[in-house]
Design a protein around this motif. Structure first.
Motif, PDB file in Angstrom:
ATOM      1  N   GLN A   6      -9.803  -3.186  -6.473  1.00 29.90           N
ATOM      2  CA  GLN A   6      -9.519  -4.242  -7.451  1.00 29.90           C
ATOM      3  C   GLN A   6     -10.732  -5.131  -7.697  1.00 29.90           C
ATOM      4  OE1 GLN A   6      -5.834  -6.113  -6.354  1.00 29.90           O
ATOM      5  NE2 GLN A   6      -4.750  -4.161  -6.337  1.00 29.90           N
ATOM      6  N   ALA A  57      -5.734   5.921  -2.827  1.00 30.35           N
ATOM      7  CA  ALA A  57      -5.908   4.904  -1.790  1.00 30.35           C
ATOM      8  C   ALA A  57      -5.708   5.481  -0.393  1.00 30.35           C
ATOM      9  CB  ALA A  57      -4.961   3.739  -2.040  1.00 30.35           C
ATOM     10  N   GLU A  92      -7.757  -1.854  -0.993  1.00 25.06           N
ATOM     11  CA  GLU A  92      -7.164  -2.621  -2.091  1.00 25.06           C
ATOM     12  C   GLU A  92      -8.168  -3.617  -2.663  1.00 25.06           C
ATOM     13  OE1 GLU A  92      -2.926  -3.706  -1.803  1.00 25.06           O
ATOM     14  OE2 GLU A  92      -3.635  -5.741  -2.169  1.00 25.06           O
ATOM     15  N   HIS A 121       1.033  -1.119  -0.338  1.00 25.67           N
ATOM     16  CA  HIS A 121       0.330  -2.397  -0.421  1.00 25.67           C
ATOM     17  C   HIS A 121      -0.219  -2.795   0.933  1.00 25.67           C
ATOM     18  CE1 HIS A 121       1.487  -3.147  -4.504  1.00 25.67           C
ATOM     19  NE2 HIS A 121       2.697  -2.751  -4.204  1.00 25.67           N
TER      20      HIS A 121
END
Length: 105
Positions: A101, A64, A97, A18
Motif C-alpha cells: 500500500q 500477499a 501490507e 489482513h
C-alpha cells in the motif's frame, strides 16, 4: 466438510487477509529493520539493487501470502535469507501490507 470446518476455514482465511495491528514501538522497529536490513539488498529506498524493488507498484500483482512466505522462509538458492527467527507471521503480513500500500516512509 461440515459447517464447523467451513467456519474455522473462513475465520482462518479472514485473519490471514489482513495484518494484525502492531504496537507503535514494534511497527517502528520493523520499519527501521526494513530500511536497514532489507535495504542492504533491495536498495535503501527499496527501489531495487541486488534484490528486486519493494515498491508498491513492483509488489502490486504479487500474492500477499507468497510475499509473507518469502519474508519468513527466504528463497533457497538465492541471497534472500529467512527472517522467521526475527519476524512473526503477523509481522511479516504487516510488512507486506505496508509495502503493497506504499505506507512505509
Amino acid at each position: 466438510m461440515n459447517w464447523r470446518a467451513l467456519a474455522v476455514l473462513g475465520l482462518a482465511l479472514a485473519s490471514a487477509a489482513h495484518a494484525a495491528e502492531l504496537a507503535p514501538a514494534r511497527a517502528a522497529a520493523l520499519t527501521h529493520m526494513l530500511h536497514q536490513e532489507c535495504g542492504a539488498c533491495h536498495g535503501l529506498r527499496l527501489t531495487g539493487g541486488l534484490g528486486s524493488p519493494l515498491t508498491a507498484s513492483a509488489l502490486a500483482d504479487k500474492p500477499a501470502n507468497s510475499l509473507v512466505a518469502t519474508i519468513l522462509d527466504g528463497r533457497p538458492g538465492s541471497a534472500m535469507p529467512p527472517w522467521r527467527p526475527f519476524v512473526s507471521a503477523d509481522e511479516a503480513r504487516w510488512l507486506v501490507e505496508q509495502l503493497q500500500q506504499g505506507r512505509l516512509p
